[in-house]
Design an enzyme around this catalytic site. Structure first.
Site, PDB file in Angstrom:
ATOM      1  N   LYS A  55       0.834  -1.205   0.000  1.00 39.63           N
ATOM      2  CA  LYS A  55       0.000   0.000   0.000  1.00 39.63           C
ATOM      3  C   LYS A  55       0.870   1.256   0.000  1.00 39.63           C
ATOM      4  CE  LYS A  55      -3.852  -2.163   2.453  1.00 39.63           C
ATOM      5  NZ  LYS A  55      -4.612  -2.182   3.726  1.00 39.63           N
ATOM      6  N   ALA A  67      -0.934   1.238   6.416  1.00 40.19           N
ATOM      7  CA  ALA A  67      -1.048   0.257   7.495  1.00 40.19           C
ATOM      8  C   ALA A  67      -1.978  -0.859   7.066  1.00 40.19           C
ATOM      9  CB  ALA A  67      -1.565   0.918   8.769  1.00 40.19           C
ATOM     10  N   ASP A  68      -1.816  -1.993   7.707  1.00 36.39           N
ATOM     11  CA  ASP A  68      -2.731  -3.105   7.496  1.00 36.39           C
ATOM     12  C   ASP A  68      -2.867  -3.876   8.796  1.00 36.39           C
ATOM     13  OD1 ASP A  68      -4.211  -4.421   5.116  1.00 36.39           O
ATOM     14  OD2 ASP A  68      -3.473  -6.077   6.342  1.00 36.39           O
ATOM     15  N   THR A  69      -4.074  -4.335   9.063  1.00 38.50           N
ATOM     16  CA  THR A  69      -4.368  -5.081  10.282  1.00 38.50           C
ATOM     17  C   THR A  69      -4.857  -6.468   9.915  1.00 38.50           C
ATOM     18  OG1 THR A  69      -4.912  -3.051  11.459  1.00 38.50           O
ATOM     19  CG2 THR A  69      -5.773  -5.105  12.386  1.00 38.50           C
ATOM     20  N   ALA A 104       0.585  -3.732  10.966  1.00 39.43           N
ATOM     21  CA  ALA A 104       1.868  -3.307  10.401  1.00 39.43           C
ATOM     22  C   ALA A 104       1.690  -1.914   9.822  1.00 39.43           C
ATOM     23  CB  ALA A 104       2.297  -4.270   9.299  1.00 39.43           C
TER      24      ALA A 104
END
Length: 187
Positions: A55, A67-69, A104
């Site tokens: 991203k 960010a990614d969850t 992250a």
């Protein structure tokens, strides 16, 4: 900001991440990257990191935050439920159990890239079918990893969180703020 600095470009469509950063006083410009989130054969923590990086790399700008969850139940990724029935199944599986939430982030500044993964341990209390139906009926969990939002109605499902609560919400805010501050990017 008043100093003529460019805005922080948020490479995410998450209204929660945007609201958290705006609450700190940062001017935000959202640039949703067209990154496919399905089909990467990686363990949950590595998946969160890979998606945040993809991203961030897909968006141009001096100051970019992506960010990614990922919700990790015994090594299995529970993504965003496709429909209310899948949301119900996710909640049944999470009921009375511990799972991990990995968030992250990828922060690109004019001089460097910083990537980190933060993990919180989330304990769900045992849920009745009626409670699950109530929550699923709210629709809140449909756009969230794991099918719940810890900061909304989903707070009623949690027994406790070990680690940074905001990691569960989708951004380890204190850490991101500290990194930006140390690099002179201040609200």
């Amino acid at each position: 900001m008043g100093s003529g600095k460019p805005p922080l470009i948020l490479a995410s469509g998450s209204p929660r991440r945007k609201a958290l950063l705006e609450a700190l006083g940062y001017p935000i410009r959202v640039a949703v990257p067209g990154v496919e989130e399905e089909g990467l054969p990686l363990p949950p923590k590595a998946l969160a990191q890979a998606l945040a990086r993809r991203k961030g790399e897909a968006v141009q700008g001096e100051w970019v935050l992506a960010a990614d969850t990922v919700v990790d139940l015994d090594g299995e990724v529970l993504g965003k439920p496709k429909d209310p029935e899948e949301n119900r199944l996710f909640l049944r599986r999470l009921s009375g159990r511990l799972h991990l939430v990995h968030t992250a982030f990828y922060l690109r500044t004019p001089k460097e890239v910083v990537e980190e993964v933060h993990t919180a341990r989330v304990f769900f209390r045992p849920l009745s079918e009626e409670e699950i139906a109530w929550y699923v009926g709210s629709g809140e969990g449909l756009d969230k990893a794991g099918g719940y939002g810890a900061q909304g109605l989903g707070m009623a499902l949690l027994e406790r969180v070990e680690g940074d609560f905001y990691t569960v919400v989708g951004l380890p805010v204190s850490r991101v703020f500290a990194l930006l501050w140390a690099r002179g990017f201040r609200p």
